[in-house]
Motif scaffolding. Sequence first.
Motif, PDB file in Angstrom:
ATOM      1  N   PRO A 171       1.054  -0.925   0.234  1.00  0.00           N
ATOM      2  CA  PRO A 171       0.022   0.366  -0.098  1.00  0.00           C
ATOM      3  C   PRO A 171       1.075   1.114   0.141  1.00  0.00           C
ATOM      4  O   PRO A 171      -0.153   2.561  -0.465  1.00  0.00           O
ATOM      5  CB  PRO A 171      -0.994  -0.361   1.070  1.00  0.00           C
ATOM      6  CG  PRO A 171      -0.313  -1.613   1.572  1.00  0.00           C
ATOM      7  CD  PRO A 171       0.452  -2.137   1.036  1.00  0.00           C
ATOM      8  N   GLN A 172       1.655   0.915   0.478  1.00  0.00           N
ATOM      9  CA  GLN A 172       3.119   2.580   0.279  1.00  0.00           C
ATOM     10  C   GLN A 172       3.690   2.984  -0.448  1.00  0.00           C
ATOM     11  O   GLN A 172       4.264   3.855  -0.893  1.00  0.00           O
ATOM     12  CB  GLN A 172       4.252   2.385   1.229  1.00  0.00           C
ATOM     13  CG  GLN A 172       3.580   1.653   3.139  1.00  0.00           C
ATOM     14  CD  GLN A 172       2.149   2.210   3.579  1.00  0.00           C
ATOM     15  OE1 GLN A 172       2.625   3.831   3.557  1.00  0.00           O
ATOM     16  NE2 GLN A 172       1.519   1.721   4.106  1.00  0.00           N
ATOM     17  N   PHE A 173       3.531   1.449  -1.874  1.00  0.00           N
ATOM     18  CA  PHE A 173       4.944   1.585  -3.308  1.00  0.00           C
ATOM     19  C   PHE A 173       3.771   2.181  -3.969  1.00  0.00           C
ATOM     20  O   PHE A 173       3.695   2.617  -5.164  1.00  0.00           O
ATOM     21  CB  PHE A 173       5.929   0.680  -3.150  1.00  0.00           C
ATOM     22  CG  PHE A 173       6.791   1.518  -2.355  1.00  0.00           C
ATOM     23  CD1 PHE A 173       7.588   2.206  -2.504  1.00  0.00           C
ATOM     24  CD2 PHE A 173       6.687   1.166  -0.661  1.00  0.00           C
ATOM     25  CE1 PHE A 173       8.505   3.270  -1.521  1.00  0.00           C
ATOM     26  CE2 PHE A 173       7.506   1.449  -0.110  1.00  0.00           C
ATOM     27  CZ  PHE A 173       8.363   2.365  -0.348  1.00  0.00           C
ATOM     28  N   PHE A 174       2.578   0.947  -3.501  1.00  0.00           N
ATOM     29  CA  PHE A 174       1.550   0.543  -4.996  1.00  0.00           C
ATOM     30  C   PHE A 174       0.536   1.126  -6.059  1.00  0.00           C
ATOM     31  O   PHE A 174       0.196   1.909  -3.982  1.00  0.00           O
ATOM     32  CB  PHE A 174       1.518  -0.841  -5.726  1.00  0.00           C
ATOM     33  CG  PHE A 174       2.486  -1.888  -5.880  1.00  0.00           C
ATOM     34  CD1 PHE A 174       2.810  -2.069  -7.172  1.00  0.00           C
ATOM     35  CD2 PHE A 174       3.754  -2.260  -4.840  1.00  0.00           C
ATOM     36  CE1 PHE A 174       3.887  -3.009  -7.376  1.00  0.00           C
ATOM     37  CE2 PHE A 174       5.089  -2.384  -5.219  1.00  0.00           C
ATOM     38  CZ  PHE A 174       5.003  -2.760  -6.617  1.00  0.00           C
ATOM     39  N   ASP A 175      -0.834   1.185  -5.587  1.00  0.00           N
ATOM     40  CA  ASP A 175      -1.637   1.773  -5.893  1.00  0.00           C
ATOM     41  C   ASP A 175      -2.673   1.002  -6.031  1.00  0.00           C
ATOM     42  O   ASP A 175      -3.578   0.409  -6.760  1.00  0.00           O
ATOM     43  CB  ASP A 175      -2.423   2.910  -6.622  1.00  0.00           C
ATOM     44  CG  ASP A 175      -3.171   2.986  -6.450  1.00  0.00           C
ATOM     45  OD1 ASP A 175      -4.080   3.345  -4.985  1.00  0.00           O
ATOM     46  OD2 ASP A 175      -3.864   4.166  -7.312  1.00  0.00           O
ATOM     47  N   PRO A 176      -3.063  -0.128  -5.074  1.00  0.00           N
ATOM     48  CA  PRO A 176      -3.998  -1.560  -5.009  1.00  0.00           C
ATOM     49  C   PRO A 176      -5.014  -1.335  -4.939  1.00  0.00           C
ATOM     50  O   PRO A 176      -5.415  -0.622  -4.227  1.00  0.00           O
ATOM     51  CB  PRO A 176      -3.140  -2.544  -3.903  1.00  0.00           C
ATOM     52  CG  PRO A 176      -2.690  -2.002  -2.612  1.00  0.00           C
ATOM     53  CD  PRO A 176      -1.880   0.078  -3.396  1.00  0.00           C
TER      54      PRO A 176
ATOM     55  N   PRO B  65      -7.195 -15.018 -12.990  1.00  0.00           N
ATOM     56  CA  PRO B  65      -5.590 -16.068 -12.822  1.00  0.00           C
ATOM     57  C   PRO B  65      -4.534 -14.729 -12.420  1.00  0.00           C
ATOM     58  O   PRO B  65      -4.157 -13.842 -13.464  1.00  0.00           O
ATOM     59  CB  PRO B  65      -5.815 -16.784 -14.332  1.00  0.00           C
ATOM     60  CG  PRO B  65      -6.998 -16.646 -14.822  1.00  0.00           C
ATOM     61  CD  PRO B  65      -7.410 -15.174 -14.646  1.00  0.00           C
ATOM     62  N   MET B  66      -3.870 -16.380 -11.773  1.00  0.00           N
ATOM     63  CA  MET B  66      -2.810 -15.075 -11.141  1.00  0.00           C
ATOM     64  C   MET B  66      -1.512 -15.893 -11.630  1.00  0.00           C
ATOM     65  O   MET B  66      -1.913 -17.500 -11.884  1.00  0.00           O
ATOM     66  CB  MET B  66      -2.626 -15.024  -9.821  1.00  0.00           C
ATOM     67  CG  MET B  66      -1.264 -14.272  -9.447  1.00  0.00           C
ATOM     68  SD  MET B  66      -0.433 -13.088  -9.276  1.00  0.00           S
ATOM     69  CE  MET B  66       1.130 -13.235  -8.227  1.00  0.00           C
ATOM     70  N   LYS B  67      -0.475 -15.623 -12.092  1.00  0.00           N
ATOM     71  CA  LYS B  67       0.378 -16.716 -12.456  1.00  0.00           C
ATOM     72  C   LYS B  67       2.295 -16.123 -11.781  1.00  0.00           C
ATOM     73  O   LYS B  67       2.722 -15.677 -11.285  1.00  0.00           O
ATOM     74  CB  LYS B  67       1.357 -16.413 -13.927  1.00  0.00           C
ATOM     75  CG  LYS B  67       0.108 -16.851 -15.209  1.00  0.00           C
ATOM     76  CD  LYS B  67      -0.473 -18.015 -14.756  1.00  0.00           C
ATOM     77  CE  LYS B  67       0.720 -19.055 -15.751  1.00  0.00           C
ATOM     78  NZ  LYS B  67       0.366 -19.925 -15.666  1.00  0.00           N
TER      79      LYS B  67
ATOM     80  N   ALA C 245       3.571 -10.190  -4.642  1.00  0.00           N
ATOM     81  CA  ALA C 245       1.902  -9.475  -3.628  1.00  0.00           C
ATOM     82  C   ALA C 245       0.889  -8.830  -3.889  1.00  0.00           C
ATOM     83  O   ALA C 245      -0.058  -8.566  -4.113  1.00  0.00           O
ATOM     84  CB  ALA C 245       2.344  -9.476  -2.564  1.00  0.00           C
ATOM     85  N   ALA C 246       1.542  -7.170  -5.064  1.00  0.00           N
ATOM     86  CA  ALA C 246       0.492  -5.855  -5.407  1.00  0.00           C
ATOM     87  C   ALA C 246       0.063  -6.934  -6.774  1.00  0.00           C
ATOM     88  O   ALA C 246      -1.567  -6.833  -7.234  1.00  0.00           O
ATOM     89  CB  ALA C 246       2.066  -5.042  -5.983  1.00  0.00           C
ATOM     90  N   ASP C 247       0.907  -7.482  -7.487  1.00  0.00           N
ATOM     91  CA  ASP C 247       0.145  -8.468  -8.387  1.00  0.00           C
ATOM     92  C   ASP C 247      -1.008  -9.699  -7.710  1.00  0.00           C
ATOM     93  O   ASP C 247      -1.955  -9.093  -8.802  1.00  0.00           O
ATOM     94  CB  ASP C 247       1.073  -8.973  -9.827  1.00  0.00           C
ATOM     95  CG  ASP C 247       2.078  -8.440 -10.481  1.00  0.00           C
ATOM     96  OD1 ASP C 247       2.053  -7.527 -10.557  1.00  0.00           O
ATOM     97  OD2 ASP C 247       2.894  -9.282 -10.553  1.00  0.00           O
ATOM     98  N   LEU C 248      -0.847 -10.340  -7.054  1.00  0.00           N
ATOM     99  CA  LEU C 248      -1.665 -10.582  -6.908  1.00  0.00           C
ATOM    100  C   LEU C 248      -2.944  -9.946  -6.292  1.00  0.00           C
ATOM    101  O   LEU C 248      -4.324 -10.133  -6.378  1.00  0.00           O
ATOM    102  CB  LEU C 248      -1.466 -11.422  -5.526  1.00  0.00           C
ATOM    103  CG  LEU C 248      -2.482 -12.562  -4.441  1.00  0.00           C
ATOM    104  CD1 LEU C 248      -3.205 -13.406  -5.600  1.00  0.00           C
ATOM    105  CD2 LEU C 248      -2.049 -13.354  -3.467  1.00  0.00           C
TER     106      LEU C 248
END
Length: 387
Positions: free
Chosen positions: A27-32, A342-344, A330-333
């Motif tokens: 949450p500090q570096f991405f915009d999830p 789907p997640m890879k 984690a950001a991709d998830l």
Amino acid sequence: MSSTIGIGMIGYKFMGKAHSNAYRQVPQFFDPPLKPRLKMICGRDRDKVEKMATRWGWEKAVTDWRAVIDDPDVRIVDICSPNNTHREIALAAFEAGKIVACEKPLAMNGAEAAEMADAARKSGQINTVWFNYRRVPAIAFARQLIDEGRIGRVYHFRALYLQDWTLDPSVPLVWRMDKDVAGSGVTGDLHSHIVDLSNYLAGDIASVAGTSRIFVEERERPEGGRAKVEIEDASVFVCKYTNGAIGHFEATRFANGRKNANTFEVNGEIGSLYFNLEDMSRLWYFDSRDPKHVQGWREISVWEECHPYMKNWWVPGCAIGYEHTFANQAADLLDAVAANRPMKPDFDDGLRCQLVLDAVMEACESDRWVDVALRAGAGSQESGVGR
């Protein structure tokens, strides 16, 4: 503002710290689109897991992993406990309708991995395996260059994963050296990483031949008493790919002076790529189409905003490190969950890797070439670059 999603994590030591840090950093570096809520952490030692919860901001500490799965506020079950626990926890989590993120190797063997991958498919839930090196920006960029055709058809993939932390015979027989808990030695621990990178970058492995060694025959158990070492300290194998390429892999914990030397080189018809984890901000690229008088290996510093993941971190020239690969995953998830896509890598990728590891173990024991098994009902393996 983004909504939250409950995380329940099982395991609290090395990978527990890596995963906890990742969830706190995202949450500090991405915009999830979803903010991780550190709802519950589980470990066998109550005092230690409670200390871990307090330090890293988990709301609750428990000693029974079933409590994590039973909690309705936990949406993602993160498994970073020893290998012999993965299957039971993952199957229970899918049965409960949870999203599952599992540490590598996915299982103790291919049979377990096949059962887990089947359960993942039947559940319809998003799932992933923490092959975090795919999230090294330089490695993701290598995949981009391969997809762009910049090295052409792949001829060779060679990889080394070298460590030295078990050289000293006085190092106790911790769980990573215990056959009943780990399943295998460097094959599951180190080869799993570089086999997954091979699947990601070079294609499907069709058959393998190899050898392995145990250099220290007995060790002290942490709880006392000597025990026979039953799993390998070092393993080397060669392979044939379905696309016609050939490969070489070496993994050892007895490479004196090497701490975490994870390297690979991919040679293609018009170019090559080389990477070293101990210099992880750089990717080396050779293009044989360059004029002869300027031809040579090109050092690419992978820290510009145009490179994978880097726009989320620092300004160019400020390198990121090992821990950032987990945050990237984690950001991709969280993005995949929010978009319900789907997640890879997923459990099928974990199975794909596990089947190669099984073949390597058999080849080392039998001193012969062994074909990599295909999952029943899955059809033939794909040729070309692994997806």
